[in-house]
Design a protein around this motif. Structure first.
Motif, PDB file in Angstrom:
ATOM      1  N   ASP A 151      41.380  49.306  41.602  1.00 52.37           N
ATOM      2  CA  ASP A 151      42.472  50.275  41.513  1.00 52.37           C
ATOM      3  C   ASP A 151      42.178  51.519  42.357  1.00 52.37           C
ATOM      4  OD1 ASP A 151      44.404  49.006  40.016  1.00 52.37           O
ATOM      5  OD2 ASP A 151      43.658  49.748  38.087  1.00 52.37           O
ATOM      6  N   ALA A 152      40.905  51.952  42.351  1.00 49.21           N
ATOM      7  CA  ALA A 152      40.540  53.201  43.027  1.00 49.21           C
ATOM      8  C   ALA A 152      40.451  53.049  44.541  1.00 49.21           C
ATOM      9  CB  ALA A 152      39.209  53.715  42.479  1.00 49.21           C
ATOM     10  N   THR A 153      39.969  51.900  45.017  1.00 55.11           N
ATOM     11  CA  THR A 153      39.708  51.736  46.451  1.00 55.11           C
ATOM     12  C   THR A 153      40.637  50.739  47.122  1.00 55.11           C
ATOM     13  OG1 THR A 153      38.102  49.934  46.159  1.00 55.11           O
ATOM     14  CG2 THR A 153      37.261  52.203  46.000  1.00 55.11           C
ATOM     15  N   GLY A 154      41.287  49.891  46.327  1.00 50.61           N
ATOM     16  CA  GLY A 154      42.099  48.828  46.901  1.00 50.61           C
ATOM     17  C   GLY A 154      41.277  47.661  47.406  1.00 50.61           C
ATOM     18  N   LEU A 155      39.944  47.700  47.202  1.00 46.45           N
ATOM     19  CA  LEU A 155      39.039  46.679  47.713  1.00 46.45           C
ATOM     20  C   LEU A 155      38.165  46.105  46.607  1.00 46.45           C
ATOM     21  CD1 LEU A 155      37.773  48.526  50.929  1.00 46.45           C
ATOM     22  CD2 LEU A 155      39.456  46.660  50.853  1.00 46.45           C
ATOM     23  N   MET A 156      37.790  44.839  46.753  1.00 48.63           N
ATOM     24  CA  MET A 156      36.839  44.202  45.848  1.00 48.63           C
ATOM     25  C   MET A 156      35.401  44.386  46.306  1.00 48.63           C
ATOM     26  SD  MET A 156      38.654  40.509  45.093  1.00 48.63           S
ATOM     27  CE  MET A 156      37.280  40.018  44.059  1.00 48.63           C
TER      28      MET A 156
END
Length: 443
Positions: free
Chosen positions: A408-413
């Motif tokens: 949610d915070a970075t848009g990345l896994m």
């Protein structure tokens, strides 16, 4: 020498060793396939949320963090009720305990189809953990009643490979249900997943009451000769292992138990991440169809099943558990780190990295259990094995939730995957530091 007929074949010329092998083969064919079916059902009902997520989040307007918390809160219920469940198993027997567990988790899985709010989601996932608590460590304990140490790694590996087989079956099944039944009877595809995958568990719990046998001496499907051979071999094994801790409270204060918890925590952190976020990783590579995601995950888990069986057999053959566990965990960490680099680029090589991450992480699990079983027995084994599994499985709460917050915070896994890979790699250090070289399978 004149002996009884086993499996319908004349074994009058067989040696005692061959007769013993035949008796254990009979035990394996009777117990392991059925336990594997139960574990497949348990695993599917536990992790189908990872596939349902592909539709469920959009339908219910849940965030990635809500999903991560709901996926992980399962392990809080698991943690709180696992030790009591395993102690109850020792008191009333595996048959009644496992039947209860199986029926209740099936009912809870079906109830998941009616979720509409985050609170309902959290409550049912928590209850699923409560009801499933005790199954996995209970089976680990149950198999010690039937197999001596040198035969257990293979038995554990066969049983635990069912979690990989569940991935092979569960992915395509969930993907097909979500694709083909979406909208049928006014229900979404993810609702059909919970309904269709929950009902077989309820039925299996009823069957368990009539099929399972608690201990060898109660097995009316073994001949008297087979019972005596197995019981004598189990007694030989207990004598060879020497004095081990039997008292429950003392075993829980043993620092070795907590060292094993630290090791297993790192493995489960990785396993839970792959379980609940693997389908999301596949989708981010570019496969948007639930059916396609399911088949890709199935292929990865098929590789994981092969790895679990092969590494379990190698551990049995070499009577060694430390290095087998460490090597498998290191392979899993490398695969997960590579996955973090490859997913943002949409590279299909990410799928290869995912497969290696699953192979390594899952293969470490069955061999790991040879180490704590080398010094715990009786009530201490019931409590110690459950404590190791339940506390370490708190990683199953932290990993999915942290991944959701990071996503949610970075848009990345990727940052979450790298963090988990680091923890899994630490498994090797912990094994070298805490587990003596004499802690080998079969000793």
């Amino acid at each position: 020498m004149s002996t009884a007929v086993t499996h319908g074949a004349d074994i009058s010329e067989s040696t005692p060793s061959q007769q013993l092998d035949a008796a254990f083969s009979k035990v394996t064919w009777r117990l392991i396939p059925f336990l594997m079916v139960l574990w497949i059902l348990a695993w599917i009902d536990r992790v189908n949320i990872g596939f349902a997520k592909l539709q469920m989040l959009n339908d219910l307007k849940f965030s990635e963090a809500i999903y991560g918390l709901g996926a992980g809160i399962f392990f809080i219920g698991y943690f709180l009720f696992e030790v009591p469940s395993n102690l109850l198993l020792e008191r009333i027997g595996a048959r009644k305990t496992i039947a209860r567990i199986t029926m209740l988790w099936g009912i809870t899985c079906v109830a998941m189809m009616f979720v509409t709010t985050p609170t309902q989601f959290y409550i049912l996932r928590f209850l699923l953990g409560v009801f499933e608590a005790g199954f996995y460590p209970g089976v680990i304990l149950y198999l010690t009643y039937w197999y001596p140490t040198e035969r257990r790694a293979k038995a554990f590996g066969l049983f635990m490979s069912a979690s990989a087989l569940a991935g092979v079956l569960g992915g395509p099944l969930a993907g097909t249900i979500m694709t083909q039944l979406n909208g049928a009877n006014g229900w979404a595809g993810w609702q059909w997943v919970f309904l269709i995958e929950g009902i077989p568990s309820v039925i299996a719990g009823i069957v368990t009451l009539f099929y399972m046998t608690d201990k060898p001496e109660k097995a009316n499907w073994l001949t008297d000769r087979e019972k005596s051979l197995i019981l004598a071999d189990l007694e030989r094994d207990r004598t060879a292992l020497g004095p081990r801790e039997h008292k429950i409270l003392k075993s829980l204060r043993d620092p070795r138990v907590w060292q094993f918890i630290a090791i297993y925590f790192c493995i489960i952190l990785a396993n839970s991440t792959l379980t609940f976020w693997g389908p999301t990783a596949v989708r981010e590579v570019g496969f948007t169809s639930p059916a396609a995601v399911g088949w890709i995950m199935a292929a990865c888990y098929l590789c994981g099943a092969a790895g679990m069986i092969l590494i379990g057999r190698s551990s049995d053959r070499h009577r060694e558990a430390r290095l087998h566990t460490g090597f498998a965990a290191l392979l899993g960490a490398a695969g997960m780190a590579a996955l973090g680099f490859l997913v943002p680029n949409g590279s299909y090589f990410a799928l290869i990295a995912l497969a290696f991450a699953i192979i390594g992480t899952m293969s470490a699990i069955p061999v790991f259990w040879q180490m704590p079983n080398a010094f715990l027995s009786g009530s201490a084994a019931a409590a110690g094995v459950a404590l190791i599994n339940s506390v370490a499985n708190l990683a199953g709460f932290g990993a999915p939730f942290a991944m959701g917050v990071i996503k949610d915070a970075t848009g990345l896994m990727s940052p979450g995957l790298w963090m988990v890979a680091l923890f899994e790699a630490a498994t090797v250090f912990l094994i070298i530091k805490f587990i003596p070289t004499s802690a080998k399978a079969g000793k």
